[in-house]
Design a protein around this motif. Sequence first.
Motif, PDB file in Angstrom:
ATOM      1  N   LEU A 154       2.118   9.116  -6.253  1.00  0.00           N
ATOM      2  CA  LEU A 154       2.840  10.155  -6.980  1.00  0.00           C
ATOM      3  C   LEU A 154       2.139  11.507  -6.906  1.00  0.00           C
ATOM      4  CD1 LEU A 154       5.284  10.624  -8.891  1.00  0.00           C
ATOM      5  CD2 LEU A 154       3.750  10.109 -10.798  1.00  0.00           C
ATOM      6  N   ILE A 155       0.826  11.511  -6.778  1.00  0.00           N
ATOM      7  CA  ILE A 155       0.058  12.764  -6.836  1.00  0.00           C
ATOM      8  C   ILE A 155       0.493  13.759  -5.763  1.00  0.00           C
ATOM      9  CG2 ILE A 155      -2.257  13.771  -6.643  1.00  0.00           C
ATOM     10  CD1 ILE A 155      -3.319  11.157  -7.915  1.00  0.00           C
ATOM     11  N   PRO A 156       0.544  13.352  -4.462  1.00  0.00           N
ATOM     12  CA  PRO A 156       0.997  14.316  -3.452  1.00  0.00           C
ATOM     13  C   PRO A 156       2.486  14.184  -3.134  1.00  0.00           C
ATOM     14  CG  PRO A 156       0.052  12.436  -2.334  1.00  0.00           C
ATOM     15  CD  PRO A 156       0.023  12.123  -3.815  1.00  0.00           C
ATOM     16  N   GLY A 157       3.230  13.377  -3.918  1.00  0.00           N
ATOM     17  CA  GLY A 157       4.591  12.975  -3.558  1.00  0.00           C
ATOM     18  C   GLY A 157       5.581  14.120  -3.406  1.00  0.00           C
ATOM     19  N   ASP A 158       6.437  14.009  -2.350  1.00  0.00           N
ATOM     20  CA  ASP A 158       7.552  14.920  -2.096  1.00  0.00           C
ATOM     21  C   ASP A 158       8.794  14.063  -1.855  1.00  0.00           C
ATOM     22  OD1 ASP A 158       8.861  17.517  -1.180  1.00  0.00           O
ATOM     23  OD2 ASP A 158       9.049  16.294   0.623  1.00  0.00           O
ATOM     24  N   PHE A 159       9.886  14.347  -2.567  1.00  0.00           N
ATOM     25  CA  PHE A 159      11.043  13.444  -2.583  1.00  0.00           C
ATOM     26  C   PHE A 159      11.634  13.220  -1.194  1.00  0.00           C
ATOM     27  CE2 PHE A 159      15.590  12.553  -3.078  1.00  0.00           C
ATOM     28  CZ  PHE A 159      15.531  11.440  -3.881  1.00  0.00           C
ATOM     29  N   GLN A 160      11.962  14.290  -0.462  1.00  0.00           N
ATOM     30  CA  GLN A 160      12.614  14.120   0.832  1.00  0.00           C
ATOM     31  C   GLN A 160      11.729  13.404   1.842  1.00  0.00           C
ATOM     32  OE1 GLN A 160      15.724  14.575   1.386  1.00  0.00           O
ATOM     33  NE2 GLN A 160      16.119  15.450  -0.635  1.00  0.00           N
ATOM     34  N   SER A 161      10.441  13.730   1.856  1.00  0.00           N
ATOM     35  CA  SER A 161       9.520  13.058   2.779  1.00  0.00           C
ATOM     36  C   SER A 161       9.430  11.568   2.463  1.00  0.00           C
ATOM     37  CB  SER A 161       8.126  13.693   2.692  1.00  0.00           C
ATOM     38  OG  SER A 161       8.177  15.048   3.056  1.00  0.00           O
ATOM     39  N   ILE A 162       9.414  11.238   1.174  1.00  0.00           N
ATOM     40  CA  ILE A 162       9.350   9.843   0.749  1.00  0.00           C
ATOM     41  C   ILE A 162      10.584   9.086   1.229  1.00  0.00           C
ATOM     42  CG2 ILE A 162       9.562   8.355  -1.293  1.00  0.00           C
ATOM     43  CD1 ILE A 162       7.594  10.195  -2.703  1.00  0.00           C
ATOM     44  N   VAL A 163      11.765   9.711   1.111  1.00  0.00           N
ATOM     45  CA  VAL A 163      13.011   9.052   1.534  1.00  0.00           C
ATOM     46  C   VAL A 163      12.972   8.725   3.020  1.00  0.00           C
ATOM     47  CG1 VAL A 163      15.493   9.376   1.863  1.00  0.00           C
ATOM     48  CG2 VAL A 163      14.435  10.028  -0.298  1.00  0.00           C
ATOM     49  N   ASN A 164      12.620   9.702   3.856  1.00  0.00           N
ATOM     50  CA  ASN A 164      12.616   9.481   5.304  1.00  0.00           C
ATOM     51  C   ASN A 164      11.579   8.440   5.703  1.00  0.00           C
ATOM     52  OD1 ASN A 164      14.683  11.304   5.815  1.00  0.00           O
ATOM     53  ND2 ASN A 164      13.290  13.018   6.063  1.00  0.00           N
ATOM     54  N   PHE A 165      10.383   8.516   5.114  1.00  0.00           N
ATOM     55  CA  PHE A 165       9.339   7.548   5.445  1.00  0.00           C
ATOM     56  C   PHE A 165       9.759   6.152   5.019  1.00  0.00           C
ATOM     57  CE2 PHE A 165       5.795   4.942   4.048  1.00  0.00           C
ATOM     58  CZ  PHE A 165       5.023   4.899   5.197  1.00  0.00           C
ATOM     59  N   PHE A 166      10.283   6.041   3.815  1.00  0.00           N
ATOM     60  CA  PHE A 166      10.684   4.728   3.299  1.00  0.00           C
ATOM     61  C   PHE A 166      11.763   4.098   4.176  1.00  0.00           C
ATOM     62  CE2 PHE A 166      13.619   2.141   0.853  1.00  0.00           C
ATOM     63  CZ  PHE A 166      12.763   1.204   0.287  1.00  0.00           C
ATOM     64  N   VAL A 224       0.811  -1.212   0.000  1.00  0.00           N
ATOM     65  CA  VAL A 224       0.000   0.000   0.000  1.00  0.00           C
ATOM     66  C   VAL A 224       0.848   1.266   0.000  1.00  0.00           C
ATOM     67  CG1 VAL A 224      -1.737   1.304   1.298  1.00  0.00           C
ATOM     68  CG2 VAL A 224      -1.933  -1.172   1.095  1.00  0.00           C
ATOM     69  N   VAL A 225       2.012   1.232   0.701  1.00  0.00           N
ATOM     70  CA  VAL A 225       2.764   2.481   0.826  1.00  0.00           C
ATOM     71  C   VAL A 225       4.244   2.347   0.470  1.00  0.00           C
ATOM     72  CG1 VAL A 225       3.473   4.307   2.413  1.00  0.00           C
ATOM     73  CG2 VAL A 225       1.187   3.354   2.583  1.00  0.00           C
ATOM     74  N   VAL A 226       4.971   1.401   1.080  1.00  0.00           N
ATOM     75  CA  VAL A 226       6.437   1.434   1.004  1.00  0.00           C
ATOM     76  C   VAL A 226       6.946   1.264  -0.427  1.00  0.00           C
ATOM     77  CG1 VAL A 226       8.571   0.330   1.772  1.00  0.00           C
ATOM     78  CG2 VAL A 226       6.689   0.654   3.370  1.00  0.00           C
ATOM     79  N   ARG A 227       6.551   0.198  -1.106  1.00  0.00           N
ATOM     80  CA  ARG A 227       7.013  -0.011  -2.487  1.00  0.00           C
ATOM     81  C   ARG A 227       6.537   1.103  -3.422  1.00  0.00           C
ATOM     82  NH1 ARG A 227      11.095  -3.608  -4.230  1.00  0.00           N
ATOM     83  NH2 ARG A 227      11.204  -5.258  -2.685  1.00  0.00           N
ATOM     84  N   PRO A 228       5.246   1.443  -3.397  1.00  0.00           N
ATOM     85  CA  PRO A 228       4.811   2.552  -4.253  1.00  0.00           C
ATOM     86  C   PRO A 228       5.520   3.856  -3.936  1.00  0.00           C
ATOM     87  CG  PRO A 228       2.918   1.294  -3.509  1.00  0.00           C
ATOM     88  CD  PRO A 228       4.098   0.786  -2.734  1.00  0.00           C
ATOM     89  N   ALA A 229       5.782   4.116  -2.627  1.00  0.00           N
ATOM     90  CA  ALA A 229       6.493   5.341  -2.260  1.00  0.00           C
ATOM     91  C   ALA A 229       7.909   5.330  -2.824  1.00  0.00           C
ATOM     92  CB  ALA A 229       6.535   5.489  -0.739  1.00  0.00           C
ATOM     93  N   SER A 230       8.573   4.179  -2.750  1.00  0.00           N
ATOM     94  CA  SER A 230       9.909   4.060  -3.313  1.00  0.00           C
ATOM     95  C   SER A 230       9.896   4.319  -4.818  1.00  0.00           C
ATOM     96  CB  SER A 230      10.466   2.662  -3.034  1.00  0.00           C
ATOM     97  OG  SER A 230      11.713   2.482  -3.669  1.00  0.00           O
ATOM     98  N   MET A 231       8.934   3.705  -5.507  1.00  0.00           N
ATOM     99  CA  MET A 231       8.837   3.896  -6.957  1.00  0.00           C
ATOM    100  C   MET A 231       8.514   5.337  -7.302  1.00  0.00           C
ATOM    101  SD  MET A 231       6.899   0.359  -7.986  1.00  0.00           S
ATOM    102  CE  MET A 231       6.643   0.895  -9.668  1.00  0.00           C
ATOM    103  N   ALA A 232       7.625   5.953  -6.529  1.00  0.00           N
ATOM    104  CA  ALA A 232       7.267   7.349  -6.788  1.00  0.00           C
ATOM    105  C   ALA A 232       8.465   8.260  -6.571  1.00  0.00           C
ATOM    106  CB  ALA A 232       6.107   7.772  -5.881  1.00  0.00           C
ATOM    107  N   GLY A 233       9.256   7.987  -5.506  1.00  0.00           N
ATOM    108  CA  GLY A 233      10.434   8.802  -5.244  1.00  0.00           C
ATOM    109  C   GLY A 233      11.449   8.711  -6.366  1.00  0.00           C
ATOM    110  N   VAL A 234      11.711   7.501  -6.845  1.00  0.00           N
ATOM    111  CA  VAL A 234      12.673   7.322  -7.942  1.00  0.00           C
ATOM    112  C   VAL A 234      12.133   7.936  -9.232  1.00  0.00           C
ATOM    113  CG1 VAL A 234      13.947   5.640  -9.315  1.00  0.00           C
ATOM    114  CG2 VAL A 234      13.597   5.239  -6.882  1.00  0.00           C
ATOM    115  N   ALA A 235      10.832   7.780  -9.473  1.00  0.00           N
ATOM    116  CA  ALA A 235      10.229   8.360 -10.674  1.00  0.00           C
ATOM    117  C   ALA A 235      10.302   9.886 -10.653  1.00  0.00           C
ATOM    118  CB  ALA A 235       8.770   7.906 -10.791  1.00  0.00           C
ATOM    119  N   LEU A 236      10.108  10.487  -9.483  1.00  0.00           N
ATOM    120  CA  LEU A 236      10.226  11.943  -9.367  1.00  0.00           C
ATOM    121  C   LEU A 236      11.651  12.399  -9.654  1.00  0.00           C
ATOM    122  CD1 LEU A 236       8.042  12.647  -6.195  1.00  0.00           C
ATOM    123  CD2 LEU A 236       7.588  13.463  -8.515  1.00  0.00           C
TER     124      LEU A 236
END
Length: 468
Positions: free
Chosen positions: A350-362, A102-114
Motif C-alpha cells: 500500500l505504501i507506494p501503491g498506484d491504482f492503475q499500475s496495480i490493475v495492469n500488473f494484477f 508476495v505481490v498479486v494478492r496483496p496488490a489486489s487488496m491494496a488496489g481495492v483498499a485505495l
Amino acid sequence: MDGKTQKLELRREVGLLGGMSLIAGTMIGSGIFMSPQSVIQNIGSPGASLVIWACCGLLAMLASLSYAELGTVIRESGGEYIYILRTAGQPAAFLFIFTSVVVVRPASMAGVALSFAVNAVAPFYQDCPPPDNVVKCVAAVGILLLAVVNCLNVRLAMKLMVFFMAAKLLSLAVIVIGGVVLLVQGNTLNFENSFEGTKLDVSAIGLAFFQCLWSYDGWNNLNSVTEELKNPQVNLPRALLIAIPMVTVLYLLVNVSYLASLTPREMMSSSAVAVTWGNKVLGGLGWFMSVAAALSAFGSLNGTFFSGGRVCFVAAREGHMPDILSMAHVRHLTPSPALIFTTFISLLVLIPGDFQSIVNFFSFTAWFFYGTTLCGLLYLKIRRPDLPRVFKVPILIPILVIMAAVFLVVAPIIDDPKIEYLYVTLFIFSGIIIYVPFIHFKLLPGLLDRVTVFLQLFLEVAPADKNL
C-alpha cells in the motif's frame, strides 16, 4: 493434554447464499465504479466498450465453470495453488504461491483498499483531490479492520459479505433505474454511431480487457475456500451459475446508464465515473454514489481478504510456506496467522501503491496463472478420465479460456512492449531461487522452529487438519 498434536478443522460455515455473496460480493467492488472510463478510453467507442464488458462476463463464466469441475474433482481449499500442485507438481505450485502471496494478492487488496479510501474521503474534499497520505491511511485502517473481523469469526465475515452485497446491489439498482429514466426521456445520443472511433490494435484491446476484467475479478474466490463450503459438489457450481450471470447483466445495465447520462469524453475525464454520474443525475444527492462506491469496495476487500488468507494457509500446510501459517486459532477456528501475514504484506504494498499500475500488473500476472491452472484441467480430462466428477464441462470450454489467457498475457507485449512486463516475468520465475535450496533440498531445517513455537503460543494457534 496428551502427547499427541491436536489437529483442528476449519468450520464449514459457507452455504449457497454465502457462496453467492462471496463471489458477487468480491466481483462487485471498485471496478464497476472506476474502470468504465478506462475501458472506453482504451477501446475508443461506447459500443465497443459494451462488447468488451459482455465478453469479459462470458470469459469469467467459462473460466468459473472450468474451475467448478476442478473444485469438484480436487476437493481442497487453495484455488489455483492446490490445482497447480496436484496437476503440475511442486515447483510450478511454489512459483504461483510465491508470486501470489508476495505481490498479486496483496496488490489486489491494496488496489481495492485505495478505491475504498478515495471514495470514503471524497465528500470531505469536494473542491480538490484528497491528499495521498490521507487516502493511504484510510485504506490501511480498512485493511486492519477487516483483518480483525476475519481473524475473530468466520460467521461474522460472511454476514458482512451478505450485507455489503445487498448494499452494492441497491446502489447499482439506483444507477440502473436512473439509466432507464434517462433512456425513456430520450437520452440516446451517445448510442448513435456507437462504434465510431473503435481502436482495433491488439494492445488497445488487451488493455481494455485488463481494466474490465479487474471488475470481474473474484469469480474464482469460492474455489479458495472449498473446505469451508457446505456440500461443495452442489453449492460450488450452483453459486457460480447464479452469481456471475447476475453480475454480468448488472454491469451491462450500469454501463448503459453511464452512457445515457455522460458523453464518452466526460467518462474518460472522470476519476470515478459513478460519482460523476451521481453528481449529474442525482444533483444534491450525488454524495450517495461516493458512499455506495466506498461500501462496495469495502465489501470486495472483505471477500478478497477471506479467500486470500486461505490460499496462504493451504500453501503452508503443503510445506511451501512457514509452518506457523498453516495453523488455526484454537477457539475461533480461523487461519489467523495466514491472515495476519497477508495483512502485513498488503500494508507494505500500500505504501507506494498506484491504482492503475496495480490493475495492469494484477491482470497480467493473474491470467498467466489462470491459463496454467486450466492446462491442469485439460491434463485431468485427457489422462485421468476415471476420476469421479459430479460436474463436467465440455473440453472446448477450458481450451477457449486458455486461448483467451494467452492473448491477454501476450497482447500488451506484442503491440507495445514495455520493460515492466519483463520485470514481472523475471519476478515470477525468480521464485525458483528460493524453491531449490529451501523447499527441494530443505536446507537449514529447524531454522524457524523456535520462532514457530513462540508464535504458536503467542497467537494461540495449533496445526489444522486438511481432512474434513
